[in-house]
Scaffold this active site. Structure first.
Site, mmCIF file in Angstrom:
data_model
loop_
_atom_site.group_PDB
_atom_site.id
_atom_site.type_symbol
_atom_site.label_atom_id
_atom_site.label_comp_id
_atom_site.label_asym_id
_atom_site.label_seq_id
_atom_site.Cartn_x
_atom_site.Cartn_y
_atom_site.Cartn_z
ATOM 1 N N GLU A 18 0.948 -1.353 0.000
ATOM 2 C CA GLU A 18 -0.025 -0.081 -0.044
ATOM 3 C C GLU A 18 1.011 1.384 0.039
ATOM 4 O OE1 GLU A 18 -0.405 -2.660 1.933
ATOM 5 O OE2 GLU A 18 -2.173 -3.534 1.255
ATOM 6 N N HIS A 27 -11.083 -5.360 8.897
ATOM 7 C CA HIS A 27 -11.810 -5.030 7.867
ATOM 8 C C HIS A 27 -12.947 -3.990 7.848
ATOM 9 C CE1 HIS A 27 -9.855 -8.696 6.720
ATOM 10 N NE2 HIS A 27 -10.010 -8.502 5.493
HETATM 11 C C1 LIG Z 1 -1.725 -4.944 4.430
HETATM 12 C C2 LIG Z 1 -2.753 -5.649 3.912
HETATM 13 N N1 LIG Z 1 -3.100 -5.187 2.671
HETATM 14 C C3 LIG Z 1 -4.341 -5.983 1.892
HETATM 15 C C4 LIG Z 1 -4.675 -7.178 2.453
HETATM 16 C C5 LIG Z 1 -5.895 -7.768 2.048
HETATM 17 N N2 LIG Z 1 -5.546 -9.148 1.599
HETATM 18 C C6 LIG Z 1 -5.817 -10.141 2.055
HETATM 19 S S1 LIG Z 1 -5.211 -11.401 1.839
HETATM 20 C C7 LIG Z 1 -4.534 -10.724 0.519
HETATM 21 C C8 LIG Z 1 -3.832 -11.593 -0.503
HETATM 22 C C9 LIG Z 1 -2.510 -12.257 0.008
HETATM 23 O O1 LIG Z 1 -1.847 -12.834 -1.061
HETATM 24 P P1 LIG Z 1 -0.584 -13.695 -0.426
HETATM 25 O O2 LIG Z 1 0.137 -13.113 0.598
HETATM 26 O O3 LIG Z 1 -0.228 -14.454 -1.435
HETATM 27 O O4 LIG Z 1 -1.405 -14.787 0.650
HETATM 28 P P2 LIG Z 1 -2.567 -15.799 0.444
HETATM 29 O O5 LIG Z 1 -3.883 -15.225 0.642
HETATM 30 O O6 LIG Z 1 -2.481 -16.337 -1.021
HETATM 31 O O7 LIG Z 1 -2.414 -17.298 1.164
HETATM 32 C C10 LIG Z 1 -4.989 -9.394 0.417
HETATM 33 C C11 LIG Z 1 -4.472 -8.638 -0.559
HETATM 34 C C12 LIG Z 1 -4.258 -7.463 3.671
HETATM 35 N N3 LIG Z 1 -4.860 -8.456 4.413
HETATM 36 N N4 LIG Z 1 -3.274 -6.821 4.451
#
Ligand SMILES: Cc1ncc(C[n+]2csc(CCOP(=O)(O)OP(=O)(O)O)c2C)c(N)n1
Ligand SMILES: [Mg+2]
Lengths: 338, 358
Positions: free
Chosen positions: A60, A129
């Site tokens: 972000e 959230h």
């Molecule tokens: C700082 C932050 N930005 C955005 C989010 C929203 N978000 C939750 S899971 C996710 C994707 C994460 O992907 P990854 O790190 O590959 O983990 P996965 O869910 O595939 O296990 C996002 C963008 C968040 N939880 N925290």
């Protein structure tokens, strides 16, 4: 006039802005092919291509920082923070750069950019959230802070925000994304950027609300009307700039005021509103300005959020304490529990 | 340390091919003991069944949300098997299977996703940090905890789980740097499941592999086939040993795949096609391990049946335990904000009490 949900109205605003101005760029996490987790950017990559609406790497601070650079370079970024609490990694960029660049450079550089943030609760979301983070931004000089409560305002405020020469934090109340309303997209309506709207006229007291609590205020006013009390409802629409004139005119007329916000109360936007009303309407006030807010707690887990969120009953309780019967509510103000 | 020592293997370390046959692993890694592989198999069977149960409960409205780790079981289980009880784990929202496998009460694990409270288990007693949602923020906490263990003279290791998307966050990079500079006994375990919600790896990083992110910080790194439990466990064993014996941090990237949508609320058809998912079915970690162990005569048909029976029992219990609304006391909202509630919180508690009386 067409009937759209707030999410659809926002989508229409982005689409129209992308169409009208080549400098407009939309980017963030999952805003591309997915269309955003709330579908606000649905179809934009398809229509305008990856160059105009794109997914960024997951960072972000990077999204906001990239937008700063692009805006310095002549573009008009409209970026999305996926949820309220996930904008916090970008806070340094926002507070130290987005908010200050015009001032630091004596106006030689400006940042016409929009940071869209779905915010607040009421949708059964798990932790991080559902934060009401508007006060952080409103407290930061140099940021305009906007929050629509209707589909029509969502459309026009976003169009205005994108056209604005200064950075705008555009806060979208999540729980209103699916609520439908008439929109006049393409056919400009009256209330402009920086103006509050009187959504319901009344004589007995003014309810001031913004974003997610506007429908709560309207519901409370309906209920009060059934009990013979005539409440006026003011929707701020923009927190910064703040429309003193509309709020003051209303409270001078009614003589009583309740400020409603979903956010925790302490040091919140509602405190600012209450102070401004008190400073400007002192001689018109028949009772202290009261605030109806969430509690000063981290946002609750889903099964408890209804206990936290200000609802029409909490608003009506406050209205009842506006000394219509001439009895100051000293007990309550002193705090029963302390 | 020389560059060569720090660099990951150019291809993911693998012990077992997709069809279950053994392949020659790179030197320097040991095949884990048969007993541990059998234990890994049993836990994967239970873990997958638990995951399926949680997904089903979400459809029935019993969970607010569930991020499935179906397809990632080799990572979930190996991560836990590589740790001792007194080691610490810093998991994400996707790692419920790992926590259940570590022996945490499933109801307590699911408390977050069920919407009852933000963390249902006791992090101190279990040595498991609360499941973390703000991406990558847990990695730097893990470094701090690792430093704390070392300062106290304990030989514990900390493992931080993170996803591929999370490695783009600044906090991840700060964590790597801190860990290396401090020489902290921490293992960063990246489950590269190829997606961050809808965003594919190619849009996330231009690195040859995420494991290469270690070298710039002076961290020893490895990449491994994340659907090969034998390989994941072997590499994590080495990483944990490295950290425990004073070698400093270690970064492991496991190549795996998120078989289900991001959560029940996600529509994966918007960003990936069925054929891609089907290709990964062929790389299924559980079937692969089963074939491998059976062909070596280590795993009998009876043992497989027993594992599935145990998994059914486990799932039935979870189903039963979650079949009622969680208990929730609204006044608890005021209890844990501070050690002692402020006067204002006490007032607000009284306000809520009066509202609830009406
Ligand atoms: C700082 C932050 N930005 C955005 C989010 C929203 N978000 C939750 S899971 C996710 C994707 C994460 O992907 P990854 O790190 O590959 O983990 P996965 O869910 O595939 O296990 C996002 C963008 C968040 N939880 N925290
Ligand atoms: Mg991922």
């Amino acid at each position: 006039m067409t009937t759209l949900s707030m999410a659809q109205a926002l989508n229409a605003a982005l689409r129209d802005a992308l169409r009208e101005d080549d400098r407009v760029l939309v980017f963030g996490e999952d805003v591309g092919p997915l269309g955003g987790v709330f579908r606000v950017t649905d179809g934009l990559t398809k229509e305008f291509g990856e160059q105009r609406c794109f997914d960024t790497p997951l960072a972000e601070a990077g999204i906001v920082g990239l937008a700063v650079g692009l805006a310095m370079g002549g573009f008009r970024p409209v970026i999305e923070m996926q949820f309220d609490a996930f904008a916090y990694p970008a806070f340094e960029q926002i507070a130290s750069h987005v908010a200050k660049l015009r001032n630091r450079t004596r106006g030689r550089l400006s940042l016409p950019m929009v940071i869209r943030i779905p915010y607040a609760g009421g949708i059964g979301g798990v932790e991080h959230h559902c934060d009401s983070s508007e006060a952080y931004y409103a407290h930061t000089p140099g940021l305009k802070v906007v929050t629509p409560a209707t589909a029509d305002d969502a459309y026009w405020l976003l169009r205005d925000a994108i056209a604005d020469p200064d950075p705008v934090v555009f806060m979208e109340p999540k729980r209103l994304y699916w609520s439908k309303g008439e929109t006049s997209a393409g056919d400009r309506r009256a209330a402009g950027f920086g103006r509050a709207a009187v959504l319901r006229e009344g004589r007995d007291a003014t309810l001031v609300a913004y974003g997610p609590t506007v429908p709560v205020a309207l519901e409370a006013a309906e209920a009060a009307a059934r009990d013979g009390r005539d409440l006026e409802v003011v929707d701020l629409r923009t927190i910064v700039p703040f429309d003193d004139a509309t709020v003051v005119a209303s409270v001078r007329k009614t003589g009583r005021c309740v400020v409603i916000q979903e956010a925790q109360g302490f040091a919140g936007v509602g405190a600012e509103i209450a102070a401004r009303v008190q400073e400007r309407c002192f001689h018109s006030l028949a009772a202290p300005v009261l605030r109806v807010t969430g509690f000063d707690i981290p946002y609750p887990p889903p099964i408890l959020e209804h206990s936290h969120l200000p609802d029409a009953d909490r608003v009506l309780d406050a209205v009842d304490r506006l000394q219509f019967d001439d009895e100051p509510d000293l007990l309550h103000l002193a705090g029963e529990a302390s | 340390m020389s560059v060569d020592v720090l660099l990951p293997s150019p291809v993911p370390v693998r012990f077992v091919a997709e069809d279950g046959t053994a392949v020659q692993p790179p030197t320097g890694y040991q095949v884990p003991a048969e007993e541990r592989l059998l234990e890994g198999f049993r836990r994967m069977v239970v873990g997958r069944r638990f995951d399926r149960q949680a997904t089903a409960l979400t459809k029935q409205g019993r969970l607010a949300v569930y991020p499935s780790s179906r397809g990632q079981e080799a990572c979930q289980i190996a991560g836990v098997l590589a740790l001792r009880e007194d080691d610490w784990l810093f998991p994400t929202y996707r790692d419920s299977v790992a926590l259940v496998s570590r022996g945490l009460d499933p109801v307590e694990v699911l408390t977050l996703l069920r919407g009852g409270w933000h963390c249902g288990y006791d992090p101190v007693a279990t040595r498991v940090a609360p499941q973390c949602t703000p991406l990558a923020t847990q990695t730097i906490h893990a470094v701090g905890m690792a430093d704390a263990l070392r300062r106290k003279g304990e030989d514990g290791v900390v493992m931080a789980f993170i996803g591929d998307g999370g490695t783009s966050e600044g906090d991840f990079h700060e964590a790597l740097n801190y860990a290396a500079v401090l020489g902290a006994p921490v293992v960063f375990f990246v489950q590269n499941n190829k997606y961050a919600i809808s965003v594919p790896l190619a849009k996330q990083s231009a690195a040859p592999a995420l494991a290469y992110k270690g070298i710039g910080y002076g961290i020893r790194s490895e990449q491994v086939d994340g659907n090969d439990l034998v390989a994941v466990l072997s590499v994590l064993d080495a990483a944990v040993e490295h950290a425990r014996t004073g070698g400093g941090p270690f970064l492991v990237e496991a190549h795996t795949y998120r078989m289900d949508p991001h959560t029940n609320a996600d529509d994966a058809t918007r960003y990936r096609d069925r054929q891609e998912v089907e290709r990964w079915e062929a790389a299924d970690p559980l079937a692969r391990l089963e074939t491998y162990l059976r062909e070596r005569g280590v795993l009998t048909a009876d043992a497989v049946d027993a594992a599935h029976e145990a998994a059914e029992k486990f799932a039935a219990q979870v189903r039963q335990d979650l079949n009622a609304d969680p208990e929730a006391d609204p006044f608890e909202l005021f209890e844990h904000v501070f050690a002692e509630a402020t006067p204002q919180l006490r007032e607000q508690r009284a306000l809520l009490a009066s509202e609830l009386e009406d």
